[in-house]
Design a protein around this motif. Sequence first.
Motif, PDB file in Angstrom:
ATOM      1  N   LEU A 142       0.869  -1.368  -0.010  1.00  0.00           N
ATOM      2  CA  LEU A 142      -0.224   0.018   0.011  1.00  0.00           C
ATOM      3  C   LEU A 142       0.905   1.298   0.061  1.00  0.00           C
ATOM      4  N   PHE A 143       1.725   1.188   0.912  1.00  0.00           N
ATOM      5  CA  PHE A 143       2.949   2.420   0.781  1.00  0.00           C
ATOM      6  C   PHE A 143       3.478   2.743  -0.571  1.00  0.00           C
ATOM      7  N   VAL A 144       3.932   1.893  -1.232  1.00  0.00           N
ATOM      8  CA  VAL A 144       4.279   1.670  -2.772  1.00  0.00           C
ATOM      9  C   VAL A 144       3.408   2.096  -3.739  1.00  0.00           C
ATOM     10  N   GLY A 145       2.028   1.813  -3.316  1.00  0.00           N
ATOM     11  CA  GLY A 145       0.899   2.012  -4.112  1.00  0.00           C
ATOM     12  C   GLY A 145       0.759   3.669  -3.891  1.00  0.00           C
ATOM     13  N   VAL A 146       0.805   4.009  -2.744  1.00  0.00           N
ATOM     14  CA  VAL A 146       0.656   5.563  -2.537  1.00  0.00           C
ATOM     15  C   VAL A 146       1.717   6.444  -3.344  1.00  0.00           C
ATOM     16  N   MET A 147       2.992   5.947  -3.254  1.00  0.00           N
ATOM     17  CA  MET A 147       4.130   6.344  -3.936  1.00  0.00           C
ATOM     18  C   MET A 147       3.781   6.636  -5.540  1.00  0.00           C
ATOM     19  N   PHE A 148       3.061   5.504  -6.068  1.00  0.00           N
ATOM     20  CA  PHE A 148       2.617   5.656  -7.395  1.00  0.00           C
ATOM     21  C   PHE A 148       1.573   6.481  -7.718  1.00  0.00           C
ATOM     22  N   GLY A 149       0.839   6.929  -6.756  1.00  0.00           N
ATOM     23  CA  GLY A 149      -0.337   7.878  -7.109  1.00  0.00           C
ATOM     24  C   GLY A 149      -1.466   6.977  -7.035  1.00  0.00           C
ATOM     25  N   THR A 150      -1.658   5.963  -6.526  1.00  0.00           N
ATOM     26  CA  THR A 150      -2.909   5.177  -6.580  1.00  0.00           C
ATOM     27  C   THR A 150      -4.064   5.429  -5.495  1.00  0.00           C
ATOM     28  N   GLN A 151      -5.070   5.967  -5.752  1.00  0.00           N
ATOM     29  CA  GLN A 151      -6.030   6.463  -4.947  1.00  0.00           C
ATOM     30  C   GLN A 151      -6.766   5.453  -3.961  1.00  0.00           C
ATOM     31  N   SER A 152      -6.674   4.184  -4.524  1.00  0.00           N
ATOM     32  CA  SER A 152      -7.232   3.250  -3.605  1.00  0.00           C
ATOM     33  C   SER A 152      -6.124   2.849  -2.520  1.00  0.00           C
ATOM     34  N   ALA A 153      -4.728   2.790  -2.681  1.00  0.00           N
ATOM     35  CA  ALA A 153      -3.763   2.575  -1.849  1.00  0.00           C
ATOM     36  C   ALA A 153      -3.906   3.656  -0.834  1.00  0.00           C
ATOM     37  N   ASN A 154      -4.274   5.101  -1.299  1.00  0.00           N
ATOM     38  CA  ASN A 154      -4.387   6.161  -0.127  1.00  0.00           C
ATOM     39  C   ASN A 154      -5.551   6.108   0.799  1.00  0.00           C
ATOM     40  N   ALA A 155      -6.696   5.334   0.372  1.00  0.00           N
ATOM     41  CA  ALA A 155      -7.827   5.189   1.131  1.00  0.00           C
ATOM     42  C   ALA A 155      -7.290   3.906   1.988  1.00  0.00           C
ATOM     43  N   ALA A 156      -7.041   2.912   1.512  1.00  0.00           N
ATOM     44  CA  ALA A 156      -6.537   1.698   2.204  1.00  0.00           C
ATOM     45  C   ALA A 156      -5.498   2.154   3.528  1.00  0.00           C
ATOM     46  N   VAL A 157      -4.531   2.992   3.267  1.00  0.00           N
ATOM     47  CA  VAL A 157      -3.807   3.405   4.266  1.00  0.00           C
ATOM     48  C   VAL A 157      -4.415   4.348   5.429  1.00  0.00           C
ATOM     49  N   GLY A 158      -5.274   4.938   4.944  1.00  0.00           N
ATOM     50  CA  GLY A 158      -6.070   5.737   5.704  1.00  0.00           C
ATOM     51  C   GLY A 158      -6.722   4.707   6.703  1.00  0.00           C
ATOM     52  N   LYS A 159      -7.581   3.946   6.021  1.00  0.00           N
ATOM     53  CA  LYS A 159      -8.049   2.803   6.967  1.00  0.00           C
ATOM     54  C   LYS A 159      -7.297   2.227   7.980  1.00  0.00           C
TER      55      LYS A 159
END
Length: 285
Positions: free
Chosen positions: A145-162
């Motif tokens: 999920l962290f790497v997904g945030v680095m790549f700008g994936t919105q679903s990763a942002n939401a999951a990291v927030g959860k």
Amino acid sequence: MVTGEMSENAESRFSALLAGAARLPGVRVDREAYLRAALARHCSEDQLRQAMEETPAAAGVPLDVLDRVADASIRYETAKVSALSAAAGLPGVLALPATVPADLAQYVGHMLRISQKLAYLYSWPDLFSADNDDVDDDTKGVLTLFVGVMFGTQSANAAVGKVAGMLSEQMAKKLPQKALTHGVVYPIVKKVAQYLGVEMTKQTFAKSVSKAIPLVGAAVSGGLTFATFRPMSKRLKAHLSGLELARPVGGRVITGEVIQDEGRQAADEVKIPKPGREWRVLKRR
């Protein structure tokens, strides 16, 4: 059917790449040692001890201090990974089969290093088990999920927030394993891993092209790494620093090296002075 198999393959490729990078020497960051080294100049000994034993937020370390330390860590990791990428581009086309996989692995390794550093600054628990060389599924999930945030994936942002919300509510010192391996976050982890598997394949091709010409390939490869790694790290920093989990607890502020008690101040706000700027007002938790 074919699309499903392609997605499965992409997910497997990324998971294998992440697990392999996590086993590289120097990739795992010792949380307590890093926090001590990073925050020693900015905190009292008591506050530093609390930051290591609990979290920087629990110790009341202001966000502007954490942001400056995070920026320094990003600069260090960016310089290091760019230099290694440039060195990998020196041999040229004859060494491509060996240098490209190694370069990609160390690139992901540095992504994991900066992810850990930023996570620990912004009050996430230890991501790796000290007595286990393998990567746990929950650790693999949150790093994905962290790497997904680095790549700008919105679903990763939401999951990291959860996940951060769960940690904040439960005041947990361990990752919420069930959420990451069986709960609502797990399907998002799988989709992000599939996306990253495809993106990593594209990066492998781009790096192969950049390394084809000796010397010139080194400059292009190092420059490409620098141009991508720094903004991606900044993106993760911005997301983690904005979560409730990162907000300082209590009424203490730091002015220089002196910790002051703001107990007499209004109960709904704490003022934190910044050198050369006006006072900034933050709501107290």
